[in-house]
Design a protein around this motif. Sequence first.
Motif, short mmCIF file in Angstrom:
data_model
loop_
_atom_site.label_atom_id
_atom_site.label_comp_id
_atom_site.label_asym_id
_atom_site.label_seq_id
_atom_site.Cartn_x
_atom_site.Cartn_y
_atom_site.Cartn_z
N GLY A 153 0.82 -1.20 0.00
CA GLY A 153 0.00 0.00 0.00
C GLY A 153 0.85 1.25 0.00
N PHE A 154 0.19 2.36 -0.33
CA PHE A 154 0.83 3.67 -0.37
C PHE A 154 0.10 4.62 0.56
CE2 PHE A 154 0.58 7.97 -2.45
CZ PHE A 154 1.86 8.39 -2.10
N SER A 155 0.83 5.39 1.36
CA SER A 155 0.26 6.41 2.24
C SER A 155 -0.70 5.77 3.24
CB SER A 155 -0.40 7.49 1.39
OG SER A 155 -0.69 8.64 2.14
N ASP A 156 -1.97 6.18 3.28
CA ASP A 156 -2.92 5.51 4.17
C ASP A 156 -2.99 4.02 3.88
OD1 ASP A 156 -3.69 7.67 5.69
OD2 ASP A 156 -5.81 7.55 5.18
N GLY A 157 -2.83 3.64 2.62
CA GLY A 157 -2.81 2.23 2.26
C GLY A 157 -1.62 1.50 2.84
N ALA A 158 -0.46 2.20 2.91
CA ALA A 158 0.72 1.60 3.53
C ALA A 158 0.51 1.43 5.03
CB ALA A 158 1.94 2.47 3.26
N SER A 159 -0.12 2.43 5.66
CA SER A 159 -0.44 2.31 7.09
C SER A 159 -1.39 1.14 7.33
CB SER A 159 -1.09 3.60 7.59
OG SER A 159 -0.23 4.71 7.42
N TYR A 160 -2.35 0.98 6.43
CA TYR A 160 -3.30 -0.13 6.56
C TYR A 160 -2.60 -1.47 6.34
CZ TYR A 160 -8.16 -1.84 6.62
OH TYR A 160 -9.36 -2.45 6.94
N ALA A 161 -1.67 -1.50 5.38
CA ALA A 161 -0.91 -2.73 5.14
C ALA A 161 -0.07 -3.10 6.36
CB ALA A 161 -0.01 -2.56 3.92
N LEU A 162 0.54 -2.09 7.01
CA LEU A 162 1.33 -2.35 8.21
C LEU A 162 0.45 -2.71 9.41
CD1 LEU A 162 4.11 0.39 8.12
CD2 LEU A 162 4.39 -2.08 7.80
N SER A 163 -0.84 -2.47 9.31
CA SER A 163 -1.77 -2.84 10.37
C SER A 163 -2.35 -4.24 10.11
CB SER A 163 -2.90 -1.82 10.45
OG SER A 163 -2.40 -0.52 10.74
N LEU A 164 -2.78 -4.51 8.88
CA LEU A 164 -3.33 -5.81 8.55
C LEU A 164 -2.25 -6.89 8.46
CD1 LEU A 164 -5.97 -5.05 5.76
CD2 LEU A 164 -6.38 -5.46 8.19
N GLY A 165 -1.04 -6.52 8.02
CA GLY A 165 0.02 -7.50 7.83
C GLY A 165 0.38 -8.26 9.10
N PRO A 166 0.81 -7.57 10.15
CA PRO A 166 1.14 -8.28 11.39
C PRO A 166 -0.05 -8.99 12.02
CG PRO A 166 2.17 -6.11 11.36
CD PRO A 166 1.22 -6.15 10.20
N ALA A 167 -1.26 -8.46 11.81
CA ALA A 167 -2.45 -9.12 12.36
C ALA A 167 -2.80 -10.39 11.60
CB ALA A 167 -3.64 -8.16 12.33
N ASN A 168 -2.28 -10.51 10.38
CA ASN A 168 -2.59 -11.66 9.52
C ASN A 168 -1.32 -12.25 8.93
OD1 ASN A 168 -5.77 -11.54 9.26
ND2 ASN A 168 -5.04 -9.42 9.09
N GLY A 169 -0.30 -12.38 9.76
CA GLY A 169 0.94 -12.98 9.29
C GLY A 169 0.81 -14.45 8.93
N ASP A 170 -0.31 -15.05 9.31
CA ASP A 170 -0.60 -16.42 8.90
C ASP A 170 -1.20 -16.46 7.50
OD1 ASP A 170 -2.80 -15.10 9.93
OD2 ASP A 170 -3.59 -16.82 11.02
N LEU A 171 -1.44 -15.31 6.89
CA LEU A 171 -1.88 -15.20 5.49
C LEU A 171 -0.83 -14.48 4.66
CD1 LEU A 171 -3.98 -15.31 3.18
CD2 LEU A 171 -4.95 -13.17 4.10
N PHE A 172 -0.37 -13.32 5.14
CA PHE A 172 0.59 -12.51 4.40
C PHE A 172 2.02 -12.84 4.84
CE2 PHE A 172 -3.16 -9.52 4.72
CZ PHE A 172 -3.55 -9.67 3.39
N GLY A 173 2.83 -13.23 3.87
CA GLY A 173 4.23 -13.49 4.18
C GLY A 173 5.09 -12.26 4.10
N ALA A 174 4.55 -11.18 3.51
CA ALA A 174 5.33 -9.96 3.35
C ALA A 174 4.41 -8.76 3.29
CB ALA A 174 6.20 -10.03 2.09
N VAL A 175 4.96 -7.61 3.70
CA VAL A 175 4.27 -6.32 3.63
C VAL A 175 5.15 -5.35 2.86
CG1 VAL A 175 3.30 -4.39 4.94
CG2 VAL A 175 3.16 -6.71 5.87
N LEU A 176 4.58 -4.67 1.86
CA LEU A 176 5.30 -3.66 1.07
C LEU A 176 4.63 -2.32 1.37
CD1 LEU A 176 5.73 -6.45 -0.35
CD2 LEU A 176 5.84 -5.23 -2.52
N ALA A 177 5.32 -1.47 2.14
CA ALA A 177 4.72 -0.22 2.63
C ALA A 177 5.45 0.97 2.03
CB ALA A 177 4.77 -0.17 4.15
#
Length: 258
Positions: A153-177
């Motif tokens: 994600g970018f900007s607010d989307g990056a913040s959301y990615a950094l929020s959903l990513g750690p909460a769903n590390g059993d789905l997402f193997g990586a976060v691109l912020a």
Amino acid sequence: MTGTDGEEGAGGAPGPERALPHPVVGEDVSHGRLSARPSASPPGFAEGEPGTHHLEGRALLRVPPSAGAGAPVRPYWLVVVLHGAGGTAEQALTWLLPQAGSGRLLLLAPQAAGSTWDVVEGGYGPDVARLDAALRGVFRRFPVDPAGVAVAGFSDGASYALSLGPANGDLFGAVLAFSPGFMAPMVHHGHPRVFVSHGRDDPVLPVGACSRRLVPELVRSGHAVTYREFGGGHEVPPELATEALRWWVDGPRPAARP
């Protein structure tokens, strides 16, 4: 205060929801949890037509050119791409589409229900549910490598990615912020790898108040972080989008999940 494509206002980082604390932290959409899970051999598999498709909930799915008739079916990799405040799913696709190539990489770009993502506007819930529904639809139709799912994600989307990513590390193997402002996971599952980029001259989300603060927090939380600052503003430079995708595709992969 938010504006177009993540413009939260110069001088400081935005924050997550301002509602009262949740009395019990749970494993549902109100706490940022996604339940959809991929399969390398879904029972309803049907090779999709190449191109960009509109999904229920105003999400967009970009399907790459197929390998051709008779070719072995290999699982896809999938990136969820999140737009900035006031932005659109169409805009989100433009950041990674030129770098996605013609390989077996799906790009899923959901549209926020409001002007930005739910965690900023009052709390997790509607956007998590919409994304979960879109993911379930994709996972029913396409074979997706369970070890090949990321959120970007970018900007607010990056913040959301950094929020959903750690909460769903059993789905997402990586976060691109790209140029994040904050992170607000309510639960933690796993430790996805994280790529962060930020412009040193960003007038919207100043790097000192944002990524230079967030990256050490991520490291202390146990995430492997690759951090890139660049000479620019509030943007996603194409070369960094390319580097981020290569970092994900060529980097270590999490153990395969059932």
